[in-house]
Structures are given as structure tokens and as C-alpha cells.
Design an enzyme around this catalytic site. Sequence first.
Site, PDB file in Angstrom:
ATOM      1  N   THR A  19     -48.573 -12.017 -24.755  1.00 14.64           N
ATOM      2  CA  THR A  19     -49.585 -12.429 -23.777  1.00 14.64           C
ATOM      3  C   THR A  19     -50.045 -13.874 -23.976  1.00 14.64           C
ATOM      4  OG1 THR A  19     -51.327 -11.541 -25.196  1.00 14.64           O
ATOM      5  CG2 THR A  19     -50.483 -10.096 -23.459  1.00 14.64           C
ATOM      6  N   ASP A  20     -49.907 -14.394 -25.205  1.00 10.80           N
ATOM      7  CA  ASP A  20     -50.523 -15.693 -25.487  1.00 10.80           C
ATOM      8  C   ASP A  20     -50.043 -16.812 -24.562  1.00 10.80           C
ATOM      9  OD1 ASP A  20     -52.037 -14.543 -27.444  1.00 10.80           O
ATOM     10  OD2 ASP A  20     -50.788 -15.203 -29.117  1.00 10.80           O
ATOM     11  N   ASP A  29     -42.863 -14.191 -31.213  1.00  8.93           N
ATOM     12  CA  ASP A  29     -44.274 -14.162 -30.849  1.00  8.93           C
ATOM     13  C   ASP A  29     -44.409 -15.259 -29.791  1.00  8.93           C
ATOM     14  OD1 ASP A  29     -47.092 -15.078 -30.927  1.00  8.93           O
ATOM     15  OD2 ASP A  29     -47.245 -13.596 -32.532  1.00  8.93           O
ATOM     16  N   SER A  30     -45.121 -14.979 -28.723  1.00  7.44           N
ATOM     17  CA  SER A  30     -45.080 -15.945 -27.629  1.00  7.44           C
ATOM     18  C   SER A  30     -45.768 -17.257 -27.964  1.00  7.44           C
ATOM     19  CB  SER A  30     -45.622 -15.343 -26.332  1.00  7.44           C
ATOM     20  OG  SER A  30     -47.014 -15.379 -26.302  1.00  7.44           O
ATOM     21  N   SER A  31     -46.492 -17.328 -29.068  1.00 13.91           N
ATOM     22  CA  SER A  31     -47.042 -18.637 -29.470  1.00 13.91           C
ATOM     23  C   SER A  31     -45.918 -19.595 -29.859  1.00 13.91           C
ATOM     24  CB  SER A  31     -48.021 -18.510 -30.634  1.00 13.91           C
ATOM     25  OG  SER A  31     -48.416 -17.206 -30.835  1.00 13.91           O
ATOM     26  N   THR A  84     -46.545  -8.331 -28.625  1.00 15.79           N
ATOM     27  CA  THR A  84     -47.177  -7.108 -29.120  1.00 15.79           C
ATOM     28  C   THR A  84     -46.614  -5.847 -28.490  1.00 15.79           C
ATOM     29  OG1 THR A  84     -49.192  -8.326 -29.504  1.00 15.79           O
ATOM     30  CG2 THR A  84     -49.433  -5.963 -29.283  1.00 15.79           C
ATOM     31  N   GLN A 124     -61.565 -28.381 -15.507  1.00 19.97           N
ATOM     32  CA  GLN A 124     -61.797 -27.493 -16.657  1.00 19.97           C
ATOM     33  C   GLN A 124     -62.464 -26.190 -16.220  1.00 19.97           C
ATOM     34  OE1 GLN A 124     -64.094 -29.542 -19.677  1.00 19.97           O
ATOM     35  NE2 GLN A 124     -62.730 -31.306 -19.619  1.00 19.97           N
ATOM     36  N   CYS A 125     -63.008 -26.162 -14.999  1.00 21.52           N
ATOM     37  CA  CYS A 125     -63.666 -24.943 -14.523  1.00 21.52           C
ATOM     38  C   CYS A 125     -62.630 -23.840 -14.365  1.00 21.52           C
ATOM     39  CB  CYS A 125     -64.336 -25.178 -13.169  1.00 21.52           C
ATOM     40  SG  CYS A 125     -65.728 -26.280 -13.278  1.00 21.52           S
ATOM     41  N   THR A 132     -54.309 -17.146 -15.898  1.00 21.38           N
ATOM     42  CA  THR A 132     -54.672 -17.706 -17.199  1.00 21.38           C
ATOM     43  C   THR A 132     -55.030 -16.518 -18.095  1.00 21.38           C
ATOM     44  OG1 THR A 132     -55.643 -19.602 -16.104  1.00 21.38           O
ATOM     45  CG2 THR A 132     -56.301 -19.261 -18.352  1.00 21.38           C
TER      46      THR A 132
HETATM   47  N1  ASP Z   1     -49.271 -13.147 -30.315  1.00 25.49           N
HETATM   48  C1  ASP Z   1     -48.754 -12.177 -29.397  1.00 25.49           C
HETATM   49  C2  ASP Z   1     -47.814 -12.919 -28.469  1.00 25.49           C
HETATM   50  O1  ASP Z   1     -48.266 -13.624 -27.599  1.00 25.49           O
HETATM   51  C3  ASP Z   1     -49.859 -11.547 -28.654  1.00 25.49           C
HETATM   52  C4  ASP Z   1     -49.469 -10.559 -27.586  1.00 25.49           C
HETATM   53  O2  ASP Z   1     -48.327 -10.256 -27.327  1.00 25.49           O
HETATM   54  O3  ASP Z   1     -50.380 -10.058 -26.962  1.00 25.49           O
HETATM   55  O4  ASP Z   1     -46.625 -12.800 -28.624  1.00 25.49           O
END
Ligand code: ASP
Length: 343
Positions: A89-90, A57-59, A13, A279-280, A166
Amino acid sequence: MKSAILLIYTGGTIGMKQDPEDQALRPFDFSQILEEVPELRKFAVRIDSYTFNPLIDSSDVEPALWVDLSRLIRDRYDEYDGFVILHGTDTMAYSASALSFMLDSLTKPVIFTGSQLPIGMPRTDGKENLVSAVEIAAAHDAQGHAMVPEVSIFFDDKLMRGNRCTKYSAEDFNAFSSPDCPPLAEAGINIRYNHRIIRYPSSWEAPLRVQTRLDTRVSILKVHPGITPQVVRNILCGPETRAVIIETYGSGNALSKPWFLEIVQEAAAMDKILVNVTQCKSGTVNMDMYATGKTLKRAGVVSGYDATTEAALGKLFVLMGRFDRNSDVKNALEMDLHGEISK
Ligand code: ASP
């Protein structure tokens, strides 16, 4: 002496701008970064940029990106005082964790940052994050040593150890948490460095060592009420996996049902590497606390202590790439290698 920083743009983003034609968010040309963020000119820092092609996109991040990033840092290491990686960020916490294990004897900062709102938007958090990350990456002490020679994440006024983070909010500017490790630095009027927490190299002269061989045969099993023997067996004993991260309850507890323990024992007998993380959101695994934890330990499950799942994954990829024998991987897993566990 003027510092030099390499700004590496992978996607996400932060580097998007609204296209006036159709209002859609599109990546912008990062060679124009100084026009876009003129604040960067105010530092006595030379900023070069490197843009990945294609931007992602980091996904869509794959371990191959971590290999490319590590090689880029290795190849340009002597030219720069620090590296700032712009990343979505993902999966930023996964990438920062992996890099922290891939880059050994680091003497320069490698800082990941990004934003929740694109840099071209009026209320963007991207400018603050980028400007502070650059300032920290260029900062050095009177001896010329980097202030934070670690892989870290800068987000919303805080510099956090990369392998302790995280992503915890999809909405707030304060998107990352590092519950078991205090910030390495905090940006207020001044940048306050937390020297007690920052890790320094044993020698500032030691050359950077980069490990790009990764073994990614890892699965993650999250235990939950209602989980079935079929699912547990498929994940723990699957032929494709060499290691499984078991996300357990509380301080490392899982089901005490005989079928569950039998499958864990079966997987251990197949020489699978089984790592217990909680998981905590904070706190540590202690398999000596409850009977169910003790049984897992007896079956050969290794404690991940307070490692995040992201850190456990990166650590396994790197250790399995380094060692052929699973017993060597298990021994190294128990150690604090790069500040990823509180031991
Ligand atoms: N989907 C975006 C990514 O992780 C979200 C972001 O950058 O905040 O690439």
C-alpha cells in the site's frame, strides 16, 4: 463465456503469512492462492497468477517495476479480460498513477489492490479486497465490454481512479482517499458502477499502446515556513532535474519574498519545467486567485490543477519520456490525459 484474469503479485503485506516457527511475516507462494482464498473458486473466472521475483515491499518500488508491469500487461493483453495487481500500500498510488499514463487506449481493467493486514490473518482485509477486485476485473456488460476499463485501486469497498488516490491512513482499512474524484464503483450487496465517472475508450477496437520510456529527472519541493534560499535553489536549479513539482499552499500560493521569486525565475530561465500542486488534500490550484500565485504563473510555472503529487510525478515521467522539447511537455501537462485532473 468464462472470463480470465491475470493476478500479478509484486509483494506487500497482502501476500504475507505468519510463519508458525517464529511468527514473522513472510511472503507465501502465490501459486497456492486458490487454496488460501477458496472464495475465488465461486466465480466463473479462470485465474492465473504471475509472481514477481524478488517480491518487494512497496517502499522499494522503482520505475523499473512499472516498466516490467506494463510489459507484462502488454504481452498477456489478449489472453485476459482483466488484470489484478497485488501491491504494497505504501506506494500503490504512485504505481497506479504511473501505469495510468503508461497504458494508452486501455480497454480492460487494471486494478491494484493490497491490504493493511496479511491475507493469512483472521481479521484480514485482504480477502475482501482481492475477491471484489477480481469480480470487478472480470465484469463486463451485455456487449462484452469491460465495466471499468481504467487503471484503478480497489480498497475497502471502493474502486477509485488510480491517478486520483493518495494513501492517507497507516492504520485504517479505509487506507486510500480520492477526494477530488468520486469512486468508480462501490461494493455493497451489489457492485454499483458509477457510469458517469468511469472513462471509456474512444474505440474498443483500438490496440493498447504502452509507453515504457520514462524520464525520471524530477524533484519535489514542498514549501514551508522557514525554507531557505539554499534549499530552494538546490532543488529548483539543480543540474540533475528537468522538472520540479512545487507543493504550494492552498490554491497554489508560495512565498512572495523577492529571493524566492528570483530563484523561480532563474529556474524558468534554465528551461526547467515547474509544476504547481497544492499541499491541501483536496481542491485545486488556481494561480489567478492571489498575487503570489499570479507571480508564479508569470514566471512560467504550470498549474497542476487538482492533480495529486503522485499523479503529477507519473505524468511528468511519461511526458518527459515522450517529448524532447520542454514546451511540448508543458502543453500536455495542462491537459487532462487520463482523468487525473478535473478540467
Ligand atoms: N510496507 C508495505 C508495502 O507497502 C505495506 C503494505 O503493503 O501495506 O509493501
